[in-house]
Structures are given as structure tokens and as C-alpha cells.
Design a protein around this motif. Structure first.
Motif, PDB file in Angstrom:
ATOM      1  N   ALA A  30      43.437  48.219  19.314  1.00 27.65           N
ATOM      2  CA  ALA A  30      44.204  47.837  20.499  1.00 27.65           C
ATOM      3  C   ALA A  30      43.994  48.869  21.596  1.00 27.65           C
ATOM      4  CB  ALA A  30      45.688  47.748  20.158  1.00 27.65           C
ATOM      5  N   SER A  31      43.843  48.392  22.823  1.00 27.68           N
ATOM      6  CA  SER A  31      43.715  49.303  23.956  1.00 27.68           C
ATOM      7  C   SER A  31      45.100  49.759  24.392  1.00 27.68           C
ATOM      8  CB  SER A  31      42.997  48.603  25.107  1.00 27.68           C
ATOM      9  OG  SER A  31      43.864  47.676  25.730  1.00 27.68           O
ATOM     10  N   THR A  32      45.142  50.628  25.357  1.00 35.19           N
ATOM     11  CA  THR A  32      46.428  51.095  25.886  1.00 35.19           C
ATOM     12  C   THR A  32      46.773  50.385  27.180  1.00 35.19           C
ATOM     13  OG1 THR A  32      45.289  52.902  27.020  1.00 35.19           O
ATOM     14  CG2 THR A  32      46.199  53.362  24.830  1.00 35.19           C
ATOM     15  N   THR A  33      46.132  49.255  27.421  1.00 41.76           N
ATOM     16  CA  THR A  33      46.403  48.491  28.637  1.00 41.76           C
ATOM     17  C   THR A  33      46.736  47.048  28.289  1.00 41.76           C
ATOM     18  OG1 THR A  33      44.069  47.904  28.917  1.00 41.76           O
ATOM     19  CG2 THR A  33      44.841  49.917  30.011  1.00 41.76           C
ATOM     20  N   ILE A  34      47.358  46.370  29.213  1.00 40.56           N
ATOM     21  CA  ILE A  34      47.707  44.970  29.071  1.00 40.56           C
ATOM     22  C   ILE A  34      46.451  44.120  29.243  1.00 40.56           C
ATOM     23  CG2 ILE A  34      48.166  44.595  31.532  1.00 40.56           C
ATOM     24  CD1 ILE A  34      50.651  43.000  30.730  1.00 40.56           C
ATOM     25  N   ALA A  35      46.460  42.886  28.742  1.00 41.80           N
ATOM     26  CA  ALA A  35      45.330  41.977  28.901  1.00 41.80           C
ATOM     27  C   ALA A  35      45.060  41.736  30.384  1.00 41.80           C
ATOM     28  CB  ALA A  35      45.612  40.658  28.189  1.00 41.80           C
ATOM     29  N   PRO A  36      43.814  41.597  30.798  1.00 38.99           N
ATOM     30  CA  PRO A  36      43.491  41.401  32.217  1.00 38.99           C
ATOM     31  C   PRO A  36      44.206  40.212  32.846  1.00 38.99           C
ATOM     32  CG  PRO A  36      41.504  41.862  30.973  1.00 38.99           C
ATOM     33  CD  PRO A  36      42.593  41.705  29.972  1.00 38.99           C
ATOM     34  N   PHE A  37      44.272  39.097  32.129  1.00 38.61           N
ATOM     35  CA  PHE A  37      44.941  37.928  32.707  1.00 38.61           C
ATOM     36  C   PHE A  37      46.436  38.178  32.881  1.00 38.61           C
ATOM     37  CE2 PHE A  37      47.190  33.871  32.396  1.00 38.61           C
ATOM     38  CZ  PHE A  37      46.612  33.192  33.469  1.00 38.61           C
ATOM     39  N   SER A  38      47.047  38.817  31.901  1.00 40.59           N
ATOM     40  CA  SER A  38      48.473  39.145  32.018  1.00 40.59           C
ATOM     41  C   SER A  38      48.703  40.098  33.182  1.00 40.59           C
ATOM     42  CB  SER A  38      48.985  39.766  30.724  1.00 40.59           C
ATOM     43  OG  SER A  38      48.872  38.867  29.646  1.00 40.59           O
ATOM     44  N   ASN A  39      47.796  41.028  33.380  1.00 43.25           N
ATOM     45  CA  ASN A  39      47.887  41.956  34.503  1.00 43.25           C
ATOM     46  C   ASN A  39      47.864  41.197  35.828  1.00 43.25           C
ATOM     47  OD1 ASN A  39      47.869  44.381  35.998  1.00 43.25           O
ATOM     48  ND2 ASN A  39      45.631  44.408  36.034  1.00 43.25           N
ATOM     49  N   ALA A  40      46.999  40.192  35.937  1.00 39.02           N
ATOM     50  CA  ALA A  40      46.940  39.383  37.160  1.00 39.02           C
ATOM     51  C   ALA A  40      48.245  38.635  37.387  1.00 39.02           C
ATOM     52  CB  ALA A  40      45.767  38.404  37.076  1.00 39.02           C
ATOM     53  N   ALA A  41      48.846  38.133  36.296  1.00 35.43           N
ATOM     54  CA  ALA A  41      50.114  37.419  36.418  1.00 35.43           C
ATOM     55  C   ALA A  41      51.232  38.339  36.899  1.00 35.43           C
ATOM     56  CB  ALA A  41      50.488  36.790  35.080  1.00 35.43           C
ATOM     57  N   VAL A  42      51.270  39.553  36.372  1.00 37.75           N
ATOM     58  CA  VAL A  42      52.273  40.526  36.805  1.00 37.75           C
ATOM     59  C   VAL A  42      52.086  40.862  38.276  1.00 37.75           C
ATOM     60  CG1 VAL A  42      53.070  42.907  36.529  1.00 37.75           C
ATOM     61  CG2 VAL A  42      52.632  41.488  34.507  1.00 37.75           C
ATOM     62  N   ARG A  43      50.860  41.072  38.694  1.00 38.47           N
ATOM     63  CA  ARG A  43      50.580  41.372  40.104  1.00 38.47           C
ATOM     64  C   ARG A  43      50.993  40.213  41.006  1.00 38.47           C
ATOM     65  NH1 ARG A  43      44.671  44.325  40.081  1.00 38.47           N
ATOM     66  NH2 ARG A  43      44.501  43.080  41.983  1.00 38.47           N
ATOM     67  N   ALA A  44      50.745  39.002  40.562  1.00 33.66           N
ATOM     68  CA  ALA A  44      51.119  37.833  41.359  1.00 33.66           C
ATOM     69  C   ALA A  44      52.634  37.729  41.507  1.00 33.66           C
ATOM     70  CB  ALA A  44      50.560  36.570  40.710  1.00 33.66           C
ATOM     71  N   MET A  45      53.373  37.955  40.407  1.00 35.41           N
ATOM     72  CA  MET A  45      54.831  37.878  40.479  1.00 35.41           C
ATOM     73  C   MET A  45      55.399  38.969  41.370  1.00 35.41           C
ATOM     74  SD  MET A  45      56.055  35.252  38.994  1.00 35.41           S
ATOM     75  CE  MET A  45      57.774  35.760  39.004  1.00 35.41           C
ATOM     76  N   ARG A  46      54.808  40.161  41.316  1.00 33.20           N
ATOM     77  CA  ARG A  46      55.305  41.250  42.165  1.00 33.20           C
ATOM     78  C   ARG A  46      55.008  40.989  43.640  1.00 33.20           C
ATOM     79  NH1 ARG A  46      53.529  46.154  38.017  1.00 33.20           N
ATOM     80  NH2 ARG A  46      55.480  46.128  36.800  1.00 33.20           N
ATOM     81  N   ARG A  47      53.961  40.271  43.929  1.00 35.41           N
ATOM     82  CA  ARG A  47      53.693  39.880  45.318  1.00 35.41           C
ATOM     83  C   ARG A  47      54.710  38.856  45.805  1.00 35.41           C
ATOM     84  NH1 ARG A  47      47.710  37.858  46.412  1.00 35.41           N
ATOM     85  NH2 ARG A  47      48.838  37.002  48.207  1.00 35.41           N
ATOM     86  N   LEU A  48      54.972  37.871  44.960  1.00 33.35           N
ATOM     87  CA  LEU A  48      55.905  36.809  45.337  1.00 33.35           C
ATOM     88  C   LEU A  48      57.342  37.317  45.388  1.00 33.35           C
ATOM     89  CD1 LEU A  48      54.519  33.888  43.140  1.00 33.35           C
ATOM     90  CD2 LEU A  48      54.600  33.912  45.648  1.00 33.35           C
ATOM     91  N   TYR A  49      57.730  38.086  44.376  1.00 32.89           N
ATOM     92  CA  TYR A  49      59.114  38.521  44.213  1.00 32.89           C
ATOM     93  C   TYR A  49      59.168  40.000  43.881  1.00 32.89           C
ATOM     94  CZ  TYR A  49      59.796  33.514  44.129  1.00 32.89           C
ATOM     95  OH  TYR A  49      59.792  32.183  44.465  1.00 32.89           O
ATOM     96  N   VAL A  93      55.813  39.872  28.341  1.00 27.67           N
ATOM     97  CA  VAL A  93      56.976  39.201  28.935  1.00 27.67           C
ATOM     98  C   VAL A  93      57.312  39.862  30.267  1.00 27.67           C
ATOM     99  CG1 VAL A  93      59.424  38.628  28.689  1.00 27.67           C
ATOM    100  CG2 VAL A  93      57.921  38.599  26.665  1.00 27.67           C
ATOM    101  N   TYR A  94      57.452  39.037  31.297  1.00 27.59           N
ATOM    102  CA  TYR A  94      57.858  39.520  32.622  1.00 27.59           C
ATOM    103  C   TYR A  94      59.095  38.749  33.062  1.00 27.59           C
ATOM    104  CZ  TYR A  94      57.560  41.119  37.468  1.00 27.59           C
ATOM    105  OH  TYR A  94      57.826  41.710  38.694  1.00 27.59           O
TER     106      TYR A  94
END
Length: 372
Positions: free
Chosen positions: A3-22, A108-109
Motif C-alpha cells: 500500500a502506498s501512503t497516498t489516496i487513489a488518484p481518482f479519489s484524490n480528484a473527487a476530493v479536489r472537486a468537492m473542495r472546489r464546490l464546497y 469517505v468524504y
């Protein structure tokens, strides 16, 4: 399997999108707990689907659904973690859910009150409903009794007995049955009004002007209460009923509404001191409602999460799809040189789905005349 020490790339994109919106800066951090609550580490040999699952409550049933879909991330409006944890054990049902999701690599976000406060968020969605400016969504079978969809599995339903029933249990229609109509209904017109937050965001975010908790709608002309009830019923996809409290010695047909205080979820504290004609919320205690009608106000409550759930399919899914197009493209470009992400970045397409099992814990029992 490493396991890496980072979140999955797609999940990272989802988090970034939610932080932009809200942005989390819009949330009420004095009590709320928003943001990335579970960051599952990326495992290159484990391929999850590029799927975001939207839900109001992250229950065991929703977790099962996310695992079955192999979703990369769950966006749960209500935070499953509110307070600090001293342990993570299987004995606690919510901790059990988190541990299971983590074991499957699902993050989970939770945006919660950031969605409430944002312009174009939950507060404005409810304000659109009461003012007739809501985008039209039509149920696939809106004229059909909702029990046909909810009563197929009755073995574990405590309201269902083995004898001929003298009641039926009606739940709020599943939001997955809705489809978007690209144009508003021709019978719906925008009622002239002004609106503003009950508690404006301070300091104001330049990216989200006009944000704040709750909404106050003031109509240019008083609206008959039956008209507002009709708008709310249609806006909530025609539930079988919802509670209303009116002043004693008054009748619904005699009341007109010039102003409305709005709060999704539990609105008792936010709406308590407003000088408005109608309090429109998801939940209010007995004594709060009693105090309101003693002041001559009307109270409409929808059950807590039923004031929030329709927003997922009617607003959030479309907003998120648009921003995810940009964020997923950016992440794929930024991470393209990393060998560990090579396979995870090959799939350009993604899907955003609304939970099929998420629902308010309460339904409405409607009694029937018992057969002789």
C-alpha cells in the motif's frame, strides 16, 4: 500487495472537486466535522472502479453498496465521525463500517454544513422549491404508490405482520427514481421574492459570495399556504405526507405567507428567533414547534434527511460531474509519470451514482379500515 501512503488518484480528484464546490471554510467548524474522514491508501494491484457513491447517511447498507460497486470513494453528506475516537473496533457499528471500507480501499468524504451554506447549495435548493424556481425533476412512476417499490422485502420490516395488514408503510420516494427534465415545467413560474442567508458567511469567500447558513425568503406578494404546500410536496417528489404545525384557531386555507425561514436538517436553533411567517426545515422538536405557533408562525418539517436527500440527485450529481471532468483530467496529467499509478490512470471515464439504499429511518404509517 503493498500500500502506498497516498489516496487513489481518482479519489484524490473527487476530493479536489468537492473542495472546489464546497470549501471547508464554509462549514460550521465550531461543532461540525467535514472533509476527508477516511483516507484509504492506494494499492496498485487492487483496481476499484472510477465511481463516486453519493449518500446522505453512511450506513452498513450503503457500505455494502459501495463495496459491491467497487466504488473508489463515498461522499456522505452527514459525517460518520463527529467526535474524536479513542479506538476503532468492530463492536461499534459505525466504526465497523469504516474499517470495512478501509479494508476495501474505499475513502469517505463528508461536506455537510459547507453544502448548507454555499450559494447554490442545500439552502438555495429548498428556497427554490418554496419559490417555484426549482428545476423540474419527474419521477419515472410518480403516480404509482411508493409501497410497490419498498415492500418487496418485508421479512425484516417490523411494521409488516403476517395477517392482512390494516396499514401501509410509506417511505419517501427513492431519489434514484428521478430523472432530469432539461427545461422547467411549463406550469411552474418563479414567484418574485428576495432571499438572503440567516447567518452570512464571515469573512466572505471571494469564490462563494452570498454564502451563509440558512435562508430567508421574502415574497413580493403574500402566498396562500395551500399553494406553498403544493410546491413543497412536488419539490419533495410527492411524499405521502409530512408534519405541519399551525397556530391554534387557524386553518390552513385561511393562512398566507409573506416570509419563510429555511434550514435543512435540524433547524430549531437556527430558526428560533426569526420574525417570519413560516419555518421550513427537516426537523424541529415538540417544544420548539409549540413556541413557534404560539407566536403565530407555521412550521413545516420533512423528516430530517428527507429535507436533504433530493439535493444529491437533483443538484450535487450534476455539479460534481462538471467539476470532476476538469479535476480528473488534471490529476491524470499530474500523476502520469508515476509507474505505480499507470494502470489506475488509464480509464478516462467515471460515474457518479446516488445510493439506492440510503433513506430516512422514519416512514409514515397510513391506517386503513380493517376488513370485516
Amino acid at each position: 500487495m503493498s500500500a502506498s501512503t497516498t489516496i487513489a488518484p481518482f479519489s484524490n480528484a473527487a476530493v479536489r472537486a468537492m473542495r472546489r464546490l464546497y470549501p471547508q471554510a464554509l462549514a460550521d467548524s465550531s461543532w461540525d466535522n467535514t472533509g476527508l474522514l477516511l483516507e484509504a491508501p492506494f494499492v496498485s494491484s487492487r483496481r476499484l472502479s472510477n465511481t463516486i457513491l453519493l449518500t446522505i447517511d453512511l450506513t452498513k447498507a450503503v457500505a455494502d453498496e459501495a463495496i459491491a460497486r467497487q466504488s473508489s470513494i463515498v461522499i456522505a453528506y452527514h459525517p460518520i465521525i463527529f467526535r474524536g475516537l479513542k479506538s476503532l473496533t468492530l463492536a461499534n457499528s459505525q466504526q465497523h463500517t469504516l474499517l470495512r471500507l478501509a479494508s476495501h480501499g474505499i475513502s469517505v468524504y463528508s461536506p455537510h454544513t459547507a453544502v448548507d451554506a454555499a450559494p447554490g447549495g442545500l439552502g438555495d435548493w429548498l428556497a427554490d422549491i418554496v419559490t417555484g424556481t426549482k428545476t423540474s425533476y419527474v419521477g419515472e412512476d410518480s403516480d404509482t404508490d411508493t409501497t410497490s417499490r419498498t415492500s418487496k422485502k418485508t421479512d425484516d420490516d417490523p411494521f409488516v405482520e403476517k395477517r392482512p395488514p390494516v396499514y401501509t408503510l410509506h417511505r419517501h420516494p427513492s431519489q434514484t427514481t428521478l430523472r432530469l427534465s432539461k427545461t422547467p415545467s411549463p406550469t411552474t413560474t418563479t414567484v418574485p421574492h428576495t432571499r438572503c442567508p440567516i447567518v452570512p458567511q464571515s469573512p466572505e469567500l471571494a469564490s462563494h459570495p452570498g454564502a451563509g447558513m440558512g435562508r430567508i425568503v421574502t415574497f413580493s406578494q403574500p402566498q396562500p399556504l395551500p399553494t406553498l404546500l403544493d410546491r413543497i410536496g412536488k419539490g419533495m417528489n410527492n411524499p405521502k405526507g409530512f408534519p405541519i404545525a399551525i397556530p391554534q384557531n387557524a386553518s390552513i386555507s385561511d393562512l398566507s405567507i409573506s416570509s419563510v425561514g429555511i434550514c435543512a436538517g435540524s433547524g430549531g436553533s437556527l430558526l428560533a428567533n426569526l420574525d417570519v411567517d413560516l419555518l421550513f426545515t427537516g426537523e424541529m422538536s415538540h417544544h420548539e414547534a409549540l413556541a413557534a405557533i404560539e407566536k403565530g408562525q407555521v412550521v413545516i418539517s420533512l423528516f430530517h434527511s428527507n429535507s436533504e436527500r433530493g439535493f444529491l440527485s437533483e443538484v450535487l450529481r450534476g455539479q460534481l460531474e462538471e467539476v470532476m471532468d476538469e479535476e480528473w483530467k488534471k490529476v491524470r496529467e499530474e500523476e502520469s509519470g508515476k509507474e505505480e499509478y499507470k494502470e489506475a490512470l488509464t480509464e478516462e471515464d467515471f460515474e457518479i451514482v446516488v445510493s439506492e439504499v440510503d433513506r430516512d429511518p422514519y416512514g409514515i404509517v397510513i391506517l386503513k379500515a380493517e376488513a370485516e
